[in-house]
Design a protein around this motif. Structure first.
Motif, PDB file in Angstrom:
ATOM      1  N   ARG A  34       0.725  -1.286   0.163  1.00  0.00           N
ATOM      2  CA  ARG A  34      -0.158   0.071  -0.084  1.00  0.00           C
ATOM      3  C   ARG A  34       0.988   1.267   0.144  1.00  0.00           C
ATOM      4  O   ARG A  34       0.266   2.278  -0.220  1.00  0.00           O
ATOM      5  CB  ARG A  34      -0.701   0.029   1.208  1.00  0.00           C
ATOM      6  CG  ARG A  34      -0.092   0.052   2.505  1.00  0.00           C
ATOM      7  CD  ARG A  34      -1.012  -0.112   3.747  1.00  0.00           C
ATOM      8  NE  ARG A  34      -1.462  -1.583   3.533  1.00  0.00           N
ATOM      9  CZ  ARG A  34      -2.761  -1.885   4.436  1.00  0.00           C
ATOM     10  NH1 ARG A  34      -3.086  -1.089   5.194  1.00  0.00           N
ATOM     11  NH2 ARG A  34      -3.325  -3.213   4.261  1.00  0.00           N
ATOM     12  N   ARG A  81       1.542 -14.136   3.815  1.00  0.00           N
ATOM     13  CA  ARG A  81       1.063 -14.351   5.297  1.00  0.00           C
ATOM     14  C   ARG A  81       0.253 -13.057   5.413  1.00  0.00           C
ATOM     15  O   ARG A  81       0.160 -11.814   4.838  1.00  0.00           O
ATOM     16  CB  ARG A  81       2.301 -14.269   6.156  1.00  0.00           C
ATOM     17  CG  ARG A  81       3.289 -15.061   5.865  1.00  0.00           C
ATOM     18  CD  ARG A  81       2.885 -16.410   6.657  1.00  0.00           C
ATOM     19  NE  ARG A  81       3.836 -17.555   6.567  1.00  0.00           N
ATOM     20  CZ  ARG A  81       3.428 -18.684   5.545  1.00  0.00           C
ATOM     21  NH1 ARG A  81       2.575 -18.561   4.744  1.00  0.00           N
ATOM     22  NH2 ARG A  81       4.564 -19.473   5.672  1.00  0.00           N
ATOM     23  N   GLY A  82      -0.586 -13.124   6.538  1.00  0.00           N
ATOM     24  CA  GLY A  82      -1.371 -11.917   7.173  1.00  0.00           C
ATOM     25  C   GLY A  82      -2.263 -11.979   8.321  1.00  0.00           C
ATOM     26  O   GLY A  82      -2.329 -13.157   8.654  1.00  0.00           O
ATOM     27  N   ARG A 124      -1.344  -9.400  17.045  1.00  0.00           N
ATOM     28  CA  ARG A 124      -0.518  -8.293  16.445  1.00  0.00           C
ATOM     29  C   ARG A 124      -0.890  -6.996  17.226  1.00  0.00           C
ATOM     30  O   ARG A 124      -1.853  -6.645  17.338  1.00  0.00           O
ATOM     31  CB  ARG A 124      -0.902  -8.129  14.890  1.00  0.00           C
ATOM     32  CG  ARG A 124      -0.190  -6.890  14.077  1.00  0.00           C
ATOM     33  CD  ARG A 124      -0.062  -7.110  12.611  1.00  0.00           C
ATOM     34  NE  ARG A 124      -1.431  -6.612  12.138  1.00  0.00           N
ATOM     35  CZ  ARG A 124      -1.809  -5.579  11.756  1.00  0.00           C
ATOM     36  NH1 ARG A 124      -0.792  -4.571  11.662  1.00  0.00           N
ATOM     37  NH2 ARG A 124      -3.081  -5.279  11.021  1.00  0.00           N
TER      38      ARG A 124
HETATM   39  O1  LIG Z   1      -1.727  -8.768   7.142  1.00  0.00           O
HETATM   40  C1  LIG Z   1      -1.421  -7.754   8.080  1.00  0.00           C
HETATM   41  O2  LIG Z   1      -1.326  -7.601   9.123  1.00  0.00           O
HETATM   42  C2  LIG Z   1      -0.956  -6.338   7.170  1.00  0.00           C
HETATM   43  C3  LIG Z   1      -0.902  -6.550   5.814  1.00  0.00           C
HETATM   44  C4  LIG Z   1      -0.710  -5.299   5.141  1.00  0.00           C
HETATM   45  C5  LIG Z   1      -0.212  -4.165   5.886  1.00  0.00           C
HETATM   46  N1  LIG Z   1      -0.606  -4.188   7.134  1.00  0.00           N
HETATM   47  C6  LIG Z   1      -0.758  -5.301   7.785  1.00  0.00           C
END
Ligand SMILES: O=C(O)c1cccnc1
Ligand SMILES: Nc1ncnc2c1ncn2[C@@H]1O[C@H](COP(=O)(O)OP(=O)(O)OP(=O)(O)O)[C@@H](O)[C@H]1O
Ligand SMILES: O=P(O)(O)OC[C@H]1O[C@H](OP(=O)(O)OP(=O)(O)O)[C@H](O)[C@@H]1O
Ligand SMILES: [Mg+2]
Length: 549
Positions: A177, A214-215, A323
């Protein structure tokens, strides 16, 4: 396998569609015409592609982008529409035969030698040596530079993050992004992986380059729920028995039990957040990794996460982790780990203490170094903006310089000694010491014999006469490999994973003081005595003698 057999079996992956002969600066094509017009069609040139300063105030660079350069050479060809566009764009006086000449151009007469992709490289040592017809070699300049510069900068940036984070922490690239447009984003994901990241959030990069994707989830997923009534479904079947469980009931009961252990009132925690986490857990019972900083990590997010994770455990699933995307990441990670350990102890669930803690939010090398000093408990960093935009240094200054034409050396002089080019067709060697570390890179004229193990070699600073040293190498590595010749790729393309491993093995050959973050020691790049004399003779021949009056 013979060379022919090898080349006929080498299949390059598909090339990025925007990499094509017109992805260049206009002046390459105008020069091509002027060369053509002045009878230089049969001239043969040697160009070196190199940089002068390492990025990020460091003393090493990772070379990347070679495979894309080879694809470019393989596919180099002006289409009819390219020629049509050039006819419209160049001045009217251009002779039509020039366009016919361009139409037939390919890279079959070009030879390209390069250092292995993923290697550590240093200022002034050419990464690529391009030989062949002057006009074609000239036409390649800008595209080769754009393919190598960002790739190497990104791979170096990523490798630096890997070094400060250490081997055991996992690194995820989250930058799409914020990247410099779609192609910048894709390249960033690819070269971050090569440099040592473990995965990317960029799905197309995952598909195209076979990088692990991943995410987690975003704050919007949490804020889209405001009360427990927003939960659409509350049922989750047990992973083994398939018996239905009410995850909402279980989670609210667990929230009360957990609040007593971590000493936080359950009333303070957000019900909307709990609803979101329950819904996410039902959607991904085996991959439950929740964002916990939407409202308050300590008073709400952690409590809600632990409640849902324990409810999931009742259904036979182990949560993955959390997270944290704001606040003091060292403090909050320590707090989270302590809470996990207390719960592990209280409910006899040892795995709970090992839950993954992901941290994100504007992280850069300095933040990681500072977090290390503070004793964080983070297992994984998600890094976007600083990584993919290379905010600390947004460009690597690779250049492409003519060093020989028709067998005659060429030198570019400059007031700034560092910018004087090293003329002639050269070979490059890396000399290693007895302890296995790289000692020095040595440039020689190609006509000179290669340095030999155990034999003393005089290594000279290219421009400072008094700086020289004898080196007795324990190992000698010839840096250039022929990669493209007679219209064929002649090295087997390596899977990204192998290039990624090459980065780490190449970095291991560097002494620690060269790699350190603050005031690293420069690695030595030298020239042979023969090349030194050759440079300085040519310099004197080409430097005009001034007259004082
Ligand atoms: O998957 C995530 O946590 C993510 C992905 C893109 C940008 N920020 C977080
Ligand atoms: N313990 C820490 N030591 C050093 N830097 C940290 C630490 N914790 C977080 N940081 C960094 O400090 C910056 C904090 O960003 P910022 O001031 O925007 O706060 P924030 O927590 O994001 O606030 P907000 O709640 O408004 O999102 C980030 O770049 C983050 O990576
Ligand atoms: O901070 P970076 O290193 O660029 O990493 C990527 C960021 O992108 C995401 O959110 P985004 O920044 O879009 O929104 P937020 O700042 O409001 O969380 C994520 O939560 C990270 O903060
Ligand atoms: Mg952010």
């Amino acid at each position: 396998m013979s060379n022919e057999e090898l080349t006929s079996t080498i299949k390059m992956a598909r090339q990025n569609g925007i990499v094509q002969p017109l992805l260049t600066d206009l002046y390459q094509i105008t020069m091509a015409y002027a060369y053509w017009k002045s009878g230089k069609v049969n001239d043969v040139a040697v160009f070196d592609l190199f940089f002068r300063t390492n990025p990020f105030q460091g003393e090493f660079t990772i070379f990347a982008g070679l495979e894309e350069c080879l694809k470019f050479l393989e596919n180099f060809h002006y289409s009819d529409s390219d020629i049509g566009y050039l006819k419209q764009t160049l001045p009217d006086n251009i002779e039509p035969e020039f366009f016919a000449y361009l139409k037939d151009l390919t890279c079959k007469d070009i030879k390209l030698c390069a250092i292995e992709e993923g290697s550590v490289v240093f200022p002034r040592v050419p990464l690529l040596r391009v030989e062949g017809p002057l006009i074609i070699a000239q036409l390649l300049e800008t595209t080769l530079l754009t393919l190598v510069n960002f790739a190497s900068l990104m791979a170096t940036n990523a490798a630096r993050y890997r070094m400060v984070a250490g081997k055991t922490v996992s690194l995820l690239e989250f930058g799409l992004r914020r990247a410099q447009g779609p192609d910048g984003g894709l390249s960033a994901s690819k070269y971050a992986y090569i440099g040592g990241f473990d995965g990317t959030s960029n799905v197309l990069a995952g598909k195209m380059f076979n990088i692990p994707v991943r995410g987690t989830h975003a704050h919007s997923f949490v804020t889209s729920f405001s009360t427990l009534d927003d939960i659409h479904t509350v049922t989750l079947r047990h992973s083994e028995t398939q018996a239905p469980y009410n995850l909402l009931e279980l989670s609210t009961q667990w929230r009360i039990k957990v609040s007593a252990i971590v000493d936080i009132s359950p009333e303070e925690a957000s019900d909307g957040e709990l609803a979101a986490l329950i819904s996410y857990a039902i959607a991904f019972p085996t991959g439950f990794l929740a964002l916990v900083d939407t409202y308050d990590v300590k008073r709400s997010g952690l409590l809600n996460f632990c409640a849902v994770a324990l409810a999931l455990n009742d259904c036979g699933y182990r949560a993955v982790g959390i997270r944290i995307d704001s606040g003091d990441l060292a403090y909050l990670s320590v707090l989270a780990r302590e809470s996990f350990e207390q719960i592990a102890e209280a409910f006899k669930l040892p795995w709970f203490s090992k839950l993954t803690i992901v941290a994100s939010n504007d992280i850069n090398e300095e933040t990681i170094l500072s977090l290390n000093e503070q004793g964080h408990k983070i297992d994984c960093f998600g890094i976007g903006t600083h990584l993919v935009t290379c905010q600390r240094q947004p460009a690597l200054g690779c250049v492409y310089k003519l060093v020989e034409i028709n067998g005659q050396p060429r030198i570019k002089l400059s007031q700034d000694v560092g910018k004087v080019t090293i003329p002639g067709h050269k070979e490059a060697y890396r000399l290693f010491g007895a302890d296995g570390h790289a000692l020095i890179d040595l440039l020689q004229r190609s006509s000179e014999p290669a340095p030999e193990v155990g034999q003393k070699v005089l290594c000279r600073h290219p421009f400072q006469e008094s700086k020289r040293a004898y080196v007795i190498p324990s190992k000698v590595e010839r840096l250039y490999k022929e990669c493209w010749k007679d219209g064929h790729v002649c090295v087997k393309p390596k899977p990204l994973l192998e290039v990624r491993e090459r980065v780490q093995s190449s970095l291991r050959t560097l002494r620690q003081d060269i790699k350190r973050n603050l005031n690293p020691t420069p690695y030595k790049v030298a020239v042979s005595d023969d090349l030194y004399c050759f440079i300085h003779d040519l310099w004197l021949q080409n430097a005009p003698i001034g007259e004082l009056s």
